[in-house]
Enzyme design. Structure first.
Site, PDB file in Angstrom:
ATOM      1  N   ARG A  48      68.601  82.967  20.586  1.00  0.00           N
ATOM      2  CA  ARG A  48      68.722  84.364  20.201  1.00  0.00           C
ATOM      3  C   ARG A  48      69.682  85.126  21.114  1.00  0.00           C
ATOM      4  O   ARG A  48      70.269  86.113  20.726  1.00  0.00           O
ATOM      5  CB  ARG A  48      67.337  85.007  20.248  1.00  0.00           C
ATOM      6  CG  ARG A  48      67.174  86.175  19.322  1.00  0.00           C
ATOM      7  CD  ARG A  48      65.738  86.686  19.372  1.00  0.00           C
ATOM      8  NE  ARG A  48      64.782  85.659  18.975  1.00  0.00           N
ATOM      9  CZ  ARG A  48      63.523  85.605  19.432  1.00  0.00           C
ATOM     10  NH1 ARG A  48      63.098  86.486  20.313  1.00  0.00           N
ATOM     11  NH2 ARG A  48      62.706  84.666  19.013  1.00  0.00           N
TER      12      ARG A  48
ATOM     13  N   HIS B 291      57.917  61.717  26.852  1.00  0.00           N
ATOM     14  CA  HIS B 291      58.847  61.334  27.920  1.00  0.00           C
ATOM     15  C   HIS B 291      58.289  60.232  28.800  1.00  0.00           C
ATOM     16  O   HIS B 291      59.025  59.564  29.503  1.00  0.00           O
ATOM     17  CB  HIS B 291      59.259  62.551  28.753  1.00  0.00           C
ATOM     18  CG  HIS B 291      58.137  63.137  29.540  1.00  0.00           C
ATOM     19  ND1 HIS B 291      57.274  64.048  29.014  1.00  0.00           N
ATOM     20  CD2 HIS B 291      57.731  62.920  30.809  1.00  0.00           C
ATOM     21  CE1 HIS B 291      56.383  64.374  29.925  1.00  0.00           C
ATOM     22  NE2 HIS B 291      56.637  63.710  31.023  1.00  0.00           N
TER      23      HIS B 291
ATOM     24  N   ASP C 167      46.353  67.757  25.349  1.00  0.00           N
ATOM     25  CA  ASP C 167      47.670  67.867  25.967  1.00  0.00           C
ATOM     26  C   ASP C 167      48.139  66.517  26.508  1.00  0.00           C
ATOM     27  O   ASP C 167      49.325  66.215  26.479  1.00  0.00           O
ATOM     28  CB  ASP C 167      47.598  68.899  27.105  1.00  0.00           C
ATOM     29  CG  ASP C 167      48.967  69.286  27.626  1.00  0.00           C
ATOM     30  OD1 ASP C 167      49.899  69.327  26.800  1.00  0.00           O
ATOM     31  OD2 ASP C 167      49.109  69.530  28.825  1.00  0.00           O
TER      32      ASP C 167
ATOM     33  N   HIS D 237      50.091  60.745  25.977  1.00  0.00           N
ATOM     34  CA  HIS D 237      50.485  59.880  27.089  1.00  0.00           C
ATOM     35  C   HIS D 237      49.474  58.770  27.356  1.00  0.00           C
ATOM     36  O   HIS D 237      49.818  57.600  27.434  1.00  0.00           O
ATOM     37  CB  HIS D 237      50.652  60.696  28.367  1.00  0.00           C
ATOM     38  CG  HIS D 237      51.608  61.845  28.217  1.00  0.00           C
ATOM     39  ND1 HIS D 237      52.768  61.726  27.503  1.00  0.00           N
ATOM     40  CD2 HIS D 237      51.581  63.101  28.692  1.00  0.00           C
ATOM     41  CE1 HIS D 237      53.403  62.880  27.547  1.00  0.00           C
ATOM     42  NE2 HIS D 237      52.705  63.737  28.258  1.00  0.00           N
TER      43      HIS D 237
END
Lengths: 508, 354
Positions: free
Chosen positions: A64, A200, A257, A262
């Site tokens: 933006r 990741h 989370d 993971h």
């Protein structure tokens, strides 16, 4: 990638030549965010510095902010200078900066997406990107549907004769239903094989090394089963609190989370059978098999624990409890610590519990997989000699201080026979390169190459939610999170949970 | 930590290494290879510095073998070994032993080095300059499975390449070959993007730079087309031109750092192709320790051609049919093999059917 056989300059024996991505570019949505500045931009520079990006590689930022191309280039420049892992080189920067563009706009803004389209067309002409673009959605998941729809509406999601890929970051939903919805939204626009979900952890060298350790050696695999393994502990601990992520974290919690993605991925890699090859399909098939075989304990109350950190002194600092953090509802039931016990129903693992735990404000930052072996069935020593002998263990240290530790008993020097635990260490940094590629480097390169091996597929995501959903539902209906002082290794309830099984947590 | 030992032996050096590690509190060793550097007093400093830098990526035991020049008959008869043991912060991320060999010992360096090799770890021998003619049969070279030379440092690089090709044994490699990896990878990537047939090639670079020959020979070997080697003022390699029916693919680097890639039907693009320093070359070299078959093919392919087409011998060979008659420096494709050649010229292994 498909023309390697046809190119006379390529030869499988010529292993000096790196895999260079074909002509392509990357569009980052949410380019002003932290992830983009601290991880993505430096990773792109490092890739260029290692000579792994194609000539003419282009980077388009979409946000933006009212920036010109030059402002954007300046931001990239600063991010690279500050966070890149390889030394800064002017000529590499010169190569990179020629392909830097910025598109200003909102996700609702049709004109902005038209500009994006024309920018891509211009880059195809000026930089020779060949129409191949990956769209990295570094934005909160609530914007995913909007962005992918816009990409579709403006004809950006597909192009004849070239590839278009979508890269998305976790969270991939917050339960099975939302994950399925999200997958549907994305798959409506991008074909399944062109959607790359970034976890990741899978880009980390140590995680990839789990496969090398298990399948390239002979000495580990024979004992990698229920005959020798007593149990497995997979830990991901953070020493930080929720920081500025209150808005995202509250209502999500540690299990959603971290465990869902993971830890279950680490479990899959640790427990899966040998794949027929390292083809993505073969690998994903084995991971799916093991995730399907995961079984929850019958009594969730006894074999799962959640907690919240409370105010305490941590490592010499006074920190506030979760409920006192800015922006957190003081009555919140969100877990900042979660520990669960899982079993895997197959011949290799039946009866071997896998304990998964994660938390914030724990003792220190560490991620590890500990495979703990059974005690020797008979010890021919005098009774006192082996009192200090624990269980043998093989620990894969994922981060920090990547490496592998083996714990075993050894005689204490002296005239009496006394056996005590010792450790043998393999440190990555000691035997291999200091400058191993960062997880994001590897993952971005794989996206550009179209190599899906290190990305969780949508089935894996859905299966993981399948495992976690019943636990979250149980937690919703029963009790409140246990409190644990910040800086410790979690609530006493977690210790009790293992004590019930006659085991205890490793101090990582 | 640094320990000086004079008039010593390999076993005393080994004991000093163990003692030094214990003293600094890290008795475990995580080194992946032994790097033997064979050099003289003059070049030892630079070579060791590069090796220490490379050791950040490949923690190694570095043995520097310095053969001292004896200037009198008496000192030639005397044999003496002096050593400098460096462990910990003084040795980068591994350990270093600088060995100074005096007198007759100079001819028996392998007897000193053998007991100091790490158990069960690969051995790499590196001659920063003045490599023996047949490195694999050299007593020190025979200890390593990888032998690194640098023809760039030799008096006559072209002759040195011929020599290396004649004596090639699996495991030999040359830093002039390492230098062109970025060029090779960029050219391969260019052909990935445009899989067109290349009809001829021109490689341009410094006259005394064997990397240009190696790149030319590699291209000739892989593409099976005539390759011209042209001279420029450098630095290093300056350009490669692949001629195709659609136009030329040109990789041009005038300043030694930023190159331009031009491909037919595509915009010109900047490519970073920096000349790398020795430490980086060494680090690349240590990444793979198996024989480099591609290097072997490139090195052996070119020898006969280079021999036949070197500037001195050129006029007689200029009529080789695949080559433009007016270009004395032409390295031709395998077709030219059938042209009358010097006795040394062997037929190329991969002569195509065409």
């Amino acid at each position: 990638m498909s023309v390697i056989g046809a190119n006379p300059l390529r030869d499988a024996q010529d292993r000096r030549l790196p895999r260079i991505a074909g002509p392509s570019g990357l569009v980052i949505f949410g380019v002003t965010g932290d992830l983009s500045r601290k991880k993505l931009m430096p990773a792109i520079y490092d890739l260029a510095n290692r000579g792994l990006l194609p000539p003419g590689f282009s980077l388009i930022g979409f946000a933006r902010r009212e920036w010109e191309h030059e402002d954007f280039a300046q931001v990239v420049y600063e991010a690279v200078k500050e966070h890149s892992r390889t030394p800064f080189r002017e000529e590499v920067w010169q190569q990179l900066v020629q392909g830097c563009r910025f598109v200003q706009g909102d996700f609702d803004d049709d004109a902005a997406f038209e500009t994006l389209k024309s920018t891509i067309d211009d880059l195809d002409k000026a930089q020779g990107t060949g129409g191949n673009f990956a769209f990295y959605l570094s934005v909160p998941p609530k914007f995913f549907p909007k962005v992918v729809q816009q990409l579709k509406n403006h004809g950006l999601a597909q192009k004849e004769g070239s590839w278009r890929r979508a890269v998305i970051e976790k969270p991939f939903g917050h339960d099975l239903k939302s994950a399925e919805e999200l997958n549907k939204v994305v798959h409506e626009v991008f074909p399944r094989d062109e959607v790359f979900r970034i976890d990741h952890y899978l880009g980390k060298e140590t995680v990839q090394n789990i496969l090398a350790l298990r399948f390239a050696n002979t000495m580990f695999e024979p004992i990698w089963n229920r005959s020798y393994v007593d149990h497995v502990q997979i830990t991901m601990a953070e020493d930080i609190g929720i920081g500025g992520r209150a808005g995202y974290y509250d209502g999500i919690g540690a299990a959603r989370d971290v465990i869902q993605n993971h830890l279950l991925q680490l479990l899959a890699l640790t427990a899966m059978e040998e794949p027929g090859s390292f083809h993505p399909k073969a690998l994903v098939a084995e991971k799916l098999k093991v995730l399907t075989a995961v079984e929850l304990p019958e009594d969730l109350g006894k074999h799962t624990v959640r907690g919240q950190y409370s105010a305490a002194w941590q490592g010499g600092e006074k920190v506030v409890g979760y409920l006192e953090e800015d922006g957190i509802d003081p009555k919140s039931k969100t877990d900042t610590y979660a520990a669960i016990r899982l079993e895997i129903n197959n011949r290799r693992w039946a009866g071997v519990p896998f304990y998964l735990r994660t938390g914030k404000r724990l003792g220190r930052r560490v991620t590890e997989i500990a495979v703990v072996f059974k005690r020797a069935p008979y010890l021919p020593f005098e009774s006192g000699a082996t009192e200090e002998l624990g269980q043998n263990a093989l620990v894969i240290r994922v981060q920090p201080d990547e490496g592998i530790t083996v714990r075993f008993g050894s005689k204490v020097p002296g005239t009496s026979m006394e056996v005590r635990d010792v450790t043998m260490d393999f440190a990555y940094g000691e035997s291999f390169t200091e400058s191993s590629p960062e997880a994001y480097e590897r993952l971005i390169l794989d996206v550009l190459l179209g190599d899906a091996n290190l990305f969780p597929r949508h089935q894996e995501v859905e299966l993981s939610w399948n495992i976690l959903d019943p636990i979250e539902e149980y937690w919703d209906k029963h009790g409140r999170p246990a409190q644990y002082p910040a800086g410790t290794w979690g609530p006493v309830e977690a210790d009790e949970m293992l004590a019930r099984d006659g085991r205890s947590w490793r101090r990582p | 930590m640094k320990i000086d030992l004079t008039e010593t032996t390999s076993s005393k050096i080994n004991a000093a290494l163990v003692q030094a590690r214990r003293d600094i509190g890290t008795p475990a060793i995580g080194m992946v290879l032994t790097l033997v550097i064979v050099t003289d007093e003059e070049n030892a400093y630079d070579a060791l510095k590069s090796a220490n830098d490379a050791a950040h990526e490949h923690p190694s035991r570095i043995l520097v073998v310095i053969k001292r020049v004896s200037r009198s008959p008496r000192s030639r008869r005397d044999a003496r070994l002096d050593a400098e043991v460096r462990v910990g912060a003084d040795a980068g991320s591994g350990e270093t032993v600088v060995l100074r060999l005096h007198g007759e010992l100079v001819n028996h360096a392998q007897s000193v080095v053998l007991p100091l090799l790490l158990p069960d770890a690969p051995v790499v021998v590196w001659w920063p300059d003045d490599a023996p003619p047949d490195v694999a049969r050299d007593p020190l070279g025979a200890l390593g499975q990888r032998r690194i030379t640098d023809t760039y440092a030799s008096e006559n690089p072209q002759d040195a390449l011929t020599q290396r090709a004649a004596a090639y044994a699996p495991g030999d490699t040359d830093l002039s070959w390492t230098r062109i990896t970025p060029w090779r990878s960029m050219l391969a990537a260019a052909l990935d993007q445009q899989p067109v047939k290349v009809s001829s090639v021109a490689v341009e670079g410094e006259a005394e730079n064997p990397s240009c020959e190696l790149l030319a020979m590699w291209l000739a070997d892989r593409l099976q087309v005539p390759v011209r080697r042209m001279s420029s003022d450098g630095p290093g390699l300056t350009s490669v031109r692949l001629e195709t029916k659609d136009g030329d693919i040109v990789l041009d680097r005038a300043d030694g750092s930023l190159a331009t890639l031009c491909m037919p039907g595509q915009p010109d693009r900047a490519v970073a192709l920096k000349r790398r320093d020795t430490a980086e070359l060494l680090a690349e070299e240590l990444r793979r320790l198996d024989p480099d078959n591609i290097f072997e093919a490139a090195l052996k392919f070119g020898v006969s051609k280079l021999g036949a087409e070197s500037p001195a011998a050129a006029p007689a060979k200029a009529e080789a049919k695949a080559a433009p008659a007016d270009s004395p420096e032409t390295v031709t494709g395998p077709k030219a093999d059938s042209a009358p050649a010097k006795p040394a010229a062997k037929p190329a292994k991969k002569a195509p059917a065409k």
